[in-house]
Design an enzyme around this catalytic site. Sequence first.
Site, PDB file in Angstrom:
ATOM      1  N   HIS A 200       5.646   3.724  -0.386  1.00  0.00           N
ATOM      2  CA  HIS A 200       6.151   4.802  -1.785  1.00  0.00           C
ATOM      3  C   HIS A 200       4.749   5.336  -2.364  1.00  0.00           C
ATOM      4  O   HIS A 200       3.655   4.676  -2.083  1.00  0.00           O
ATOM      5  CB  HIS A 200       6.945   4.026  -2.668  1.00  0.00           C
ATOM      6  CG  HIS A 200       6.209   2.926  -3.491  1.00  0.00           C
ATOM      7  ND1 HIS A 200       5.387   3.243  -4.639  1.00  0.00           N
ATOM      8  CD2 HIS A 200       6.025   1.540  -3.452  1.00  0.00           C
ATOM      9  CE1 HIS A 200       4.829   2.114  -4.977  1.00  0.00           C
ATOM     10  NE2 HIS A 200       5.134   1.025  -4.376  1.00  0.00           N
ATOM     11  N   ASP A 217      -1.296  -0.358  -4.936  1.00  0.00           N
ATOM     12  CA  ASP A 217       0.356  -0.249  -5.025  1.00  0.00           C
ATOM     13  C   ASP A 217       0.677   1.305  -5.508  1.00  0.00           C
ATOM     14  O   ASP A 217       0.631   1.628  -6.612  1.00  0.00           O
ATOM     15  CB  ASP A 217       0.596  -1.147  -6.093  1.00  0.00           C
ATOM     16  CG  ASP A 217       2.011  -1.307  -6.372  1.00  0.00           C
ATOM     17  OD1 ASP A 217       2.929  -0.682  -5.667  1.00  0.00           O
ATOM     18  OD2 ASP A 217       2.806  -1.739  -7.358  1.00  0.00           O
ATOM     19  N   GLU A 251       9.561   4.867  -6.809  1.00  0.00           N
ATOM     20  CA  GLU A 251       9.849   3.529  -6.523  1.00  0.00           C
ATOM     21  C   GLU A 251       9.762   2.575  -7.539  1.00  0.00           C
ATOM     22  O   GLU A 251      10.592   1.586  -7.826  1.00  0.00           O
ATOM     23  CB  GLU A 251       8.850   2.822  -5.520  1.00  0.00           C
ATOM     24  CG  GLU A 251       9.470   1.809  -4.538  1.00  0.00           C
ATOM     25  CD  GLU A 251       8.361   0.455  -5.643  1.00  0.00           C
ATOM     26  OE1 GLU A 251       8.564  -0.754  -5.320  1.00  0.00           O
ATOM     27  OE2 GLU A 251       7.767   0.701  -6.231  1.00  0.00           O
ATOM     28  N   GLU A 252       8.811   2.925  -8.373  1.00  0.00           N
ATOM     29  CA  GLU A 252       8.351   2.055  -9.529  1.00  0.00           C
ATOM     30  C   GLU A 252       9.556   1.928 -10.810  1.00  0.00           C
ATOM     31  O   GLU A 252       9.199   1.336 -11.679  1.00  0.00           O
ATOM     32  CB  GLU A 252       6.987   2.289 -10.102  1.00  0.00           C
ATOM     33  CG  GLU A 252       6.030   2.389  -9.233  1.00  0.00           C
ATOM     34  CD  GLU A 252       5.493   0.691  -8.871  1.00  0.00           C
ATOM     35  OE1 GLU A 252       6.147  -0.076  -9.365  1.00  0.00           O
ATOM     36  OE2 GLU A 252       4.320   0.574  -8.049  1.00  0.00           O
ATOM     37  N   ASP A 279       4.257  -1.587   1.617  1.00  0.00           N
ATOM     38  CA  ASP A 279       4.062  -1.583   0.242  1.00  0.00           C
ATOM     39  C   ASP A 279       2.839  -2.605  -0.063  1.00  0.00           C
ATOM     40  O   ASP A 279       2.999  -4.008  -0.043  1.00  0.00           O
ATOM     41  CB  ASP A 279       5.209  -1.935  -0.500  1.00  0.00           C
ATOM     42  CG  ASP A 279       5.037  -1.599  -1.928  1.00  0.00           C
ATOM     43  OD1 ASP A 279       4.012  -1.327  -2.435  1.00  0.00           O
ATOM     44  OD2 ASP A 279       6.054  -1.742  -2.663  1.00  0.00           O
ATOM     45  N   HIS A 357      -0.383  -2.211 -11.643  1.00  0.00           N
ATOM     46  CA  HIS A 357       0.200  -1.375 -12.569  1.00  0.00           C
ATOM     47  C   HIS A 357      -0.675  -1.591 -13.620  1.00  0.00           C
ATOM     48  O   HIS A 357      -0.225  -1.546 -14.844  1.00  0.00           O
ATOM     49  CB  HIS A 357       1.527  -2.368 -13.094  1.00  0.00           C
ATOM     50  CG  HIS A 357       2.594  -2.019 -11.884  1.00  0.00           C
ATOM     51  ND1 HIS A 357       3.768  -2.939 -11.959  1.00  0.00           N
ATOM     52  CD2 HIS A 357       2.722  -1.491 -10.868  1.00  0.00           C
ATOM     53  CE1 HIS A 357       4.401  -2.794 -10.919  1.00  0.00           C
ATOM     54  NE2 HIS A 357       3.900  -1.771 -10.256  1.00  0.00           N
TER      55      HIS A 357
END
Length: 393
Positions: A200, A217, A251-252, A279, A357
Amino acid sequence: MFKSLALLLALVSVAVSTPFLADDNAQVAFESLPQSYPGFDLDLNEVRLVQLEGQPPVQMTELDKIKLRAQGVDFFDVTETQDLGATAHLRLAQKASFPTPSKGDLIKPILKTLSTKNLEANLRKFSSFRTRYYRSDTGKQSQQWLASKLAEITEAYAPEALQSKISITEFAHSFPQSSVILRINGSDPTDDSVIVIAAHQDSTNTWPFLPAPGADDDGSGSITIVESYQALIAANFTPIHAVEFHWYAAEESGLLGSQAVAQDYERRGINVTAVSHFDMTAWVKHGTREEVGLVTDFVDLDLTDFSKQLIDAYLDIPWVETQCGYACSDHASWTKAGYPSSFSIESTFENSAQHVHTTRDTIDISDEFSFNHMQEFSKLAVAFAVELGGWSQ
């Protein structure tokens, strides 16, 4: 993973009523953070349809979804993909089998050409965008850079005859960021099977209006498979069965991009015989063994066993089993549709990077961020493509 439905419901109740995120050093109230940012098209009050594990879909706002993710709850946002999996039972009744790896003479020379310098240069650029959030201008710009980079690589490294078999498509969604699909047509005109290698492309901060470099990520997985693609075409890889590389949007925010792509393939009856998803591929925690994490829940276990064989045959590090729970990444969209999928990650989930994140998900945060480790995953993607795609020589 949640041990019971009651526990999940309790956590959801807490998540949607708790207005803070856990920052590096403090709990920061959502209300104290920016409620917008230039270039974003995000309505926090928009109502979506969300599916949690073991429950029918429920309505909640975008803000509720953000709060759920802040509490570590994964989910499908099924607002636009309620038909995904409608024909899954037909594919599950015709379970695929996978061969014993046998193409080392073709694969091993390619593995020697994989470059950590390429990995670093491309990931440095990909993680330089303020955020790759799917509803931001920079999320669209990063996607356009990725598509243009793939076109540049194709022109520079694929022989002319191979270039005619390659297409790059921007799969449009209802939001600005598109998913990117690169296809190498198979040489057998009577064969309709497709092998998919995926990652992603988007990133997010826990509070999405904040910066999100997303180096690990999932910038790492995205660039890992870019490098695999470059090495394959430089070797004039001409598969018998079609091989596709996918970079999913959004995706998130509930696996939006991969669900849309999988639903489209399901509706069109595309014969996807195997999906390998990457991922987070860069982190090696201090004091731990370097290894490939292979997820064993919500995947096809036979395909996962095949991935173990590939790792044993072609990588310099071992594999380890791990679990990630419901809807934790895009492989889950393909599993939901009844297609065989597998998921590779940088380590066990317990040992994976913990600063995702946040603004700290950068390539320079620690020597635990390893381009050599990424290269091992590039090897896995190359082996997956050649062993399952075949090679017409």
